[in-house]
Design an enzyme around this catalytic site. Structure first.
Site: not given
Length: 819
Positions: A777-779
């Site tokens: 979800n974030y990288i």
């Protein structure tokens, strides 16, 4: 490693925060108190009226009472759900007037800097909405650079070669034509309004109705069997299923369950008139024993029986697994309606143990194309409403009863729409790199602003940017009391001069955020001390002048769509990219993967993606230790065999480590290992004997006798006696192996040992950190793909099959791509 990552993650993940005292000079001391959990925020819905929640006693059907209107198809439509709109990327739109104006980035003032913090204006100062000429010029230049890197829609008369991808790679001639590469055709985004032209699907798949237990299987109350109604028996079965787990030992879980269980019993009382009033007198173990027996029966099923069962289930579910989106067949994600059960929650969620009611068709809104056939509802039922909204991407929605959150059925992660949403999210975060300088310049200047509103907003912006804190939202009394930046209370922050801050609170999903002695900007430390001063007490908010909407409106003044969440994605991706620079160029694949996982772990720590250490972790590490010894045992044997045939000293000159003896291999352990290996081979021979006889029976041939099995087992015994004798003598049988073969085998064994050590080290390092959340979800996945290509690491080593499907759009990224 960046300064923000030098702080270590707490290895503890206690349910209750520790008590800690502050040392901040004249400020009052405060202690940390237990903070309950935070549920996931329900998506906002446009023009939806407040509806009355059903009692949990209605187990099979729990629908909201809403006004109905007729549509052209003759179905009743819930008027408060007709205008449902999808909230993309979990963004919440806050357009109401908050008596605060959106501000533009502000240049730091070199004059009039306050030297003390005692005098603050009560009202925010008026701000100009215009940016300086230099700021505009910088933005224009930066955006121009970004446009060169961002995939764009290729016009028909474009001079771009037809076989070139948006990332600059050249397609192979053998690429399949059937794969729809939307990122090449559309530029990856769409126009943000119409998401599809035609949509056809078959609705959702409902769980089967409850099957009553056998008549002899009953719960006990005060030592006596109780004859429950089917409705109450189903709920009792839910609790029986968690017996022996941590949930059954949780006081909140038990309290919530029994409250809802009694509610069901009031509507569906026991058939024998038993009055169930005391949870301690309830005995669900007879039901649990029955469930365990059924579970063992499933495990005992033959391979063919399991295959037939799966084929039958797949045949029933098959109509719901795919849809037609703009004429293309796309896979649907969560098409199954979740069956009723007990709410587990995470961490210290205050509602865990409550009854999740059965969802019925009348609660569900179907979204489908105007000209498509409306899917049939289960016999005797109707859909709650049907709409044709092509500006949203969900196929169905309903509201669950625990937190009042709306649930959605979306396409699968690898679908066109989900891919566009993911790519758009990461591109938005990537765009922030062109504005981050202006943002920081503005809030750093406001850290000493005499207007308390501005100073609090600047301090919160610092925490969101530098420490990757979530923004935080207000909670209701029946919601988990989890907090973020704007909702921090005095009890959550401890200060230690000169500029060390300890945060201790429950974050999203009731995961404890505990980071000790984080070094912050001296002015930020000073501000936090001021914000905590008396007459504030431990329960008072630190940021009492601002809230999440104010902070996000401030961010949007710098860049369209900028919010606190974009900062988390930006910081995670940029930090990951920097950490990957520590990858050894000449290392093995295992060593490179260790660097990758360490970088991933640092990002997970930054974003507080922690998890409880598994109860089986120690046992798993012990097993890995035994496996490592088993590899050393094999190396020892190879080393002794090579020593018998090596007539060329060059072998040891080229491979000096081949002479090294293995550590921690005691004779006692090797005796036990050989005995264990012998027993395994005995079992294998017995199973092979049974399979061979079964094959002979099927072919109508004469079966082997038990004496034949005895001969095989005797050969095994003799073989391992010889192995033990040779090992003790230090001269294992070489057979026909020569020096070259043994040298190659020895080198392979060295590589296996090194890879295993690296894997064991990595497993222990990440025992308390969830790597998956940040990776998914974030990288930005393009960072990972570029790294894999640059360091010649197969992408399958870092992305599971599901992620390879989810991030298909990132797979053509070039090795030199930068976030």
């Amino acid at each position: 490693m960046t300064a923000n990552l030098k702080r270590g993650a707490s290895t503890e993940n206690d349910k209750k925060p520790k008590k800690a005292k502050q040392n901040i000079g004249s400020d009052s001391e405060s202690e940390l108190s237990d903070v309950p959990d935070e549920p996931q925020q329900p998506p906002q819905v446009e023009q939806v009226t407040q509806v009355k929640q059903e009692s949990p006693s209605n187990l099979k059907h729990a629908s909201d009472v809403t006004p109905k209107v007729e549509n052209t198809n003759g179905l009743e439509i819930s008027s408060d759900l007709v205008n449902l709109k999808e909230i993309e990327n979990n963004k919440v739109s806050n357009d109401q007037d908050l008596n605060t104006s959106t501000v533009s980035p502000k240049k730091p003032s070199k004059s009039n800097k306050p030297s003390d913090d005692s005098d603050f204006d009560e009202k925010p100062k008026a701000r100009s909405s215009r940016r300086s000429t230099s700021a505009k010029k910088e933005k224009k230049e930066n955006v121009t650079d970004d446009e060169k890197k961002t995939p764009k829609k290729t016009p028909k008369n474009s001079s771009q070669p037809p076989n070139q991808t948006p990332n600059g790679d050249v397609k192979d001639e053998g690429d399949e034509e059937d794969d729809y590469k939307w990122w090449a055709e559309q530029g990856g985004f769409g126009d943000g309004t119409e998401r599809w032209s035609t949509l056809e699907h078959n609705g959702v798949f409902f769980p089967p109705e409850y099957i009553p237990l056998p008549k002899q299987v009953k719960m006990k109350y005060d030592g006596k069997l109780v004859e429950l109604s089917n409705e109450a028996e189903e709920v009792a079965g839910f609790y029986a299923a968690v017996l022996g787990s941590d949930h059954a030992a949780d006081e909140t879980f038990n309290k919530n369950f029994f409250q809802d269980f009694q509610s069901v019993l009031r509507d569906y009382p026991p058939l024998d008139g038993t009055k169930i009033k005391d949870f301690e007198k309830c005995d669900f173990s007879p039901i649990r024993e029955h469930l365990d027996i059924e579970k063992e029966k499933k495990k005992a099923m033959t391979k063919d029986e399991k295959k037939r069962t799966k084929e039958q289930r797949d045949e029933i579910e098959n109509p719901f697994t795919h849809c037609l989106l703009d004429g293309r067949k796309e896979k649907v994600g969560n098409f199954r309606i979740e069956p009723p059960s007990l709410f587990r929650g995470r961490g210290a969620h205050p509602k865990k143990g409550k009854l999740k009611l059965r969802i019925k068709p009348e609660q569900i809104t179907i979204n489908i194309g105007k000209d498509a056939k409306i899917p049939d509802a289960p016999p005797g039922t109707n859909w709650g409403s049907v709409q044709h909204d092509n500006t949203v991407t969900w196929l169905a929605t309903w509201k669950e009863n625990i937190n009042g959150a709306y649930k959605y059925v979306y396409l699968a992660p690898g679908s066109t729409l989900k891919g566009q949403s993911d790519m758009s999210k990461f591109e938005k975060s990537r765009e922030l790199k062109h504005y981050i300088g202006n943002v920081r310049e503005s809030y750093e200047a406001d850290l000493q602003n005499k207007v308390m509103f501005d100073r609090q907003r600047a301090t919160a912006a610092y925490l969101v940017d530098r420490l990757a804190l979530r923004a935080g939202n207000e909670k209701g009394e029946d919601e988990a009391d989890t907090v973020g930046c704007c909702s921090l209370r005095c009890e959550h922050v401890m200060l230690r001069p000169p500029n060390l801050v300890t945060f201790d609170f429950l974050g999203k999903d009731s995961v404890r955020f505990y980071q000790e002695d984080i070094k912050v900007d001296p002015q930020v430390f000073k501000n936090l001390r001021i914000f905590k001063k008396e007459p504030k007490g431990p329960q008072d908010p630190i940021f009492d002048r601002i809230h999440t909407t104010v902070l996000n409106n401030y961010f949007r003044g710098f860049m369209k769509g900028l919010s606190a969440k974009v900062f988390r994605t930006y910081n995670a991706s940029i930090t990951f990219q920097e950490e990957l620079k520590q990858t050894p160029n000449e290392g093995t694949v295992a060593e490179k993967l260790l660097s990758f996982n360490r970088a991933n772990r640092n990002v997970a720590i930054l974003c507080n993606h922690q998890k409880n250490v598994s109860k089986s972790h120690d046992a798993t590490m012990d097993k890995m230790g035994d496996r490592l010894k088993a590899l050393k045992y094999q190396r020892r044997k190879l080393r002794q065999m090579l020593a018998q045939v090596a007539d060329d000293k060059k072998v040891y000159k080229d491979h000096p480590s081949f002479k090294d003896e293995e550590s921690d291999l005691e004779d006692e352990w090797m005796d036990a290992h050989e005995e264990n290996e012998r027993d395994k081979e005995v079992e294998r021979q017995k199973k092979k004997f049974e399979r061979d006889n079964e094959k002979l029976r099927n072919e109508d041939q004469k079966e082997m006798k038990p004496e034949d099995l005895g001969e095989r087992l005797q050969e095994v015994e003799e073989k391992w006696k010889t192995v033990t004798k040779e090992r003790r003598a230090g001269k294992p049988d070489v057979g026909k192996k020569n020096q070259t073969q043994l040298t190659t085998a020895m080198q392979k064994m060295e590589d296996r040992l090194e890879a295993f050590r690296v894997n064991a080290s990595n497993k222990d390092e990440v025992k308390d950190v969830s790597l998956g959340t940040s990776k998914i979800n974030y990288i930005d996945p393009r960072i990972t793909v570029a790294w894999c290509k640059a360091y010649e690491v197969p992408v399958e080593k870092v992305f599971a099959k599901t992620l390879l499907t989810k991030f298909t759009w990132a797979m053509e990224t070039s090795p030199d791509w930068k976030f």
